[in-house]
Design a protein around this motif. Structure first.
Motif, short mmCIF file in Angstrom:
data_model
loop_
_atom_site.label_atom_id
_atom_site.label_comp_id
_atom_site.label_asym_id
_atom_site.label_seq_id
_atom_site.Cartn_x
_atom_site.Cartn_y
_atom_site.Cartn_z
N GLU A 74 0.84 -1.20 0.00
CA GLU A 74 0.00 0.00 0.00
C GLU A 74 0.88 1.25 0.00
O GLU A 74 1.80 1.36 0.82
N GLU A 75 0.61 2.15 -0.92
CA GLU A 75 1.37 3.40 -0.99
C GLU A 75 1.06 4.26 0.23
O GLU A 75 -0.10 4.47 0.57
N ARG A 76 2.10 4.78 0.85
CA ARG A 76 1.91 5.53 2.09
C ARG A 76 2.24 7.01 1.95
O ARG A 76 1.42 7.86 2.27
N ASP A 77 3.45 7.33 1.50
CA ASP A 77 3.86 8.72 1.39
C ASP A 77 4.62 8.93 0.09
O ASP A 77 5.35 8.04 -0.37
N ILE A 78 4.45 10.10 -0.50
CA ILE A 78 5.15 10.46 -1.73
C ILE A 78 6.40 11.26 -1.37
O ILE A 78 6.31 12.29 -0.70
N ILE A 79 7.55 10.78 -1.83
CA ILE A 79 8.81 11.47 -1.58
C ILE A 79 9.01 12.59 -2.59
O ILE A 79 9.40 13.71 -2.25
N LEU A 80 8.77 12.29 -3.85
CA LEU A 80 8.84 13.34 -4.87
C LEU A 80 8.00 12.94 -6.08
O LEU A 80 7.78 11.75 -6.33
N LYS A 81 7.52 13.95 -6.80
CA LYS A 81 6.78 13.73 -8.04
C LYS A 81 7.72 14.02 -9.20
O LYS A 81 8.56 14.92 -9.13
N SER A 82 7.57 13.24 -10.26
CA SER A 82 8.51 13.34 -11.36
C SER A 82 7.80 13.31 -12.70
O SER A 82 6.70 12.78 -12.83
N GLU A 83 8.45 13.90 -13.70
CA GLU A 83 8.03 13.82 -15.09
C GLU A 83 9.27 14.01 -15.95
O GLU A 83 10.35 14.34 -15.43
N ALA A 84 9.14 13.79 -17.23
CA ALA A 84 10.27 14.03 -18.12
C ALA A 84 10.60 15.52 -18.16
O ALA A 84 9.70 16.36 -18.18
N VAL A 85 11.89 15.82 -18.17
CA VAL A 85 12.35 17.21 -18.22
C VAL A 85 13.50 17.31 -19.22
O VAL A 85 14.11 16.31 -19.60
N ILE A 86 13.79 18.53 -19.61
CA ILE A 86 15.02 18.82 -20.34
C ILE A 86 15.98 19.45 -19.34
O ILE A 86 15.67 20.46 -18.72
N ALA A 87 17.14 18.81 -19.18
CA ALA A 87 18.17 19.32 -18.28
C ALA A 87 19.37 19.76 -19.11
O ALA A 87 19.79 19.03 -20.03
N ALA A 88 19.90 20.93 -18.83
CA ALA A 88 21.01 21.49 -19.60
C ALA A 88 22.31 21.39 -18.82
O ALA A 88 22.34 21.51 -17.59
N SER A 89 23.38 21.17 -19.54
CA SER A 89 24.71 21.06 -18.94
C SER A 89 25.19 22.42 -18.43
O SER A 89 24.97 23.45 -19.09
#
Length: 287
Positions: free
Chosen positions: A173-188
């Protein structure tokens, strides 16, 4: 001297790869990628695609081997590498969550004190536990994390969740969310000025595509005496276009509207006198 190309790192296989390549295609970028290639140039845009292991992309971004990467935000956070998130993309959404066996007493994160937690995301979990002042034992494993409580390896797990069906099948059973995520563009952090300019051109295209995805072009026929009433009901862009119809006393009202908003007011539009309502998909939207 050859023209510099924006080096774009993508996952070399899986759903994120498919969505990434589809996004680039919608931006009008044609990629000459053959079978099992690790690098492929774009035909009509100064860019090249680097096909890499997902977990390696943050390091390549930090080192400047890739100028940008299309990656899950959760991976970027977990690897703790330098990379600037310049655009959220709205797909590959998931969450990193804590889960325990169904029926386990769980009043909150503090119940994890002294417990064993299995995960493939030890850095993210460690940061969360520290922020919550929780002393728990982390078991780093790869593969099927959700089986750990069933074989006595752990009391809880920390893993990615999309629909929750895998947790349910394994009695968790899911209890707590640590972080929400989705696809991103990350730049160097090492991207140079020339490639930054190419990136800005790419971001303009991407934002135009993303802006159009949940937007529809709405057309309807409205009696002239109802036009002002209809316009006040529309939560669309600035001012709608109103054109006279061949039939006297009628106008055609055109606007752009979020698809979800449209369904909330469709009955109101009809009751206000709108007829012949058409909804047309939008390919790109420049705002």
């Amino acid at each position: 001297m050859s023209t510099p190309r924006l080096r774009i790192a993508v996952q070399k296989s899986g759903r994120l790869l498919q969505d990434s390549i589809q996004l680039l295609k919608e931006c009008g970028i044609r990629i000459d990628n053959g079978r099992d290639q690790l690098k492929a140039p774009a035909r009509n845009f100064p860019a090249e695609i680097l096909y890499l292991r997902n977990s390696d992309i943050p390091q390549y971004i930090q080192d400047g081997v890739a100028d940008i990467g299309i990656i899950g935000e959760n991976t970027l956070v977990e690897k703790e590498k330098e990379g600037e998130v310049v655009q959220h993309l709205g797909f590959s959404k998931c969450r990193l969550s804590l889960a325990t066996p169904r029926g386990t007493v769980y009043a909150g994160p503090q119940d994890l004190n002294g417990k064993r937690i299995a995960t493939s995301y030890p850095n993210s979990l460690r940061a969360y536990l520290k922020a919550q002042d929780i002393d728990a034992e982390i078991h780093e494993i790869s593969g099927s994390v959700e089986i750990a409580p069933n074989i006595g390896l752990a009391d809880a797990i920390c893993d990615l969740v999309s629909t929750g069906s895998t947790l349910f099948k394994n009695g968790l059973e899911e209890r707590d969310i640590i972080l929400k995520s989705e696809a991103v563009i990350a730049a160097s952090p090492k991207i140079d000025a020339t490639r930054r300019e190419i990136l800005d051109r790419l971001l303009f295209r991407i934002r135009s595509v993303l802006a159009a995805r949940n937007q529809k072009y709405l057309l309807m026929n409205v009696p002239n005496q109802k036009v002002e009433t209809i316009i006040k009901m529309l939560p669309g862009m600035r001012s709608p276009t109103v054109l006279p119809l061949a039939e006297a006393g009628w106008s055609s009202v055109h606007t752009v509207i979020a698809e979800d908003s449209f369904w909330d007011i469709i009955d109101q539009l009809r009751e206000a006198g709108a007829e012949g309502i058409l909804i047309v998909p939008i390919d790109k939207m420049i705002v």
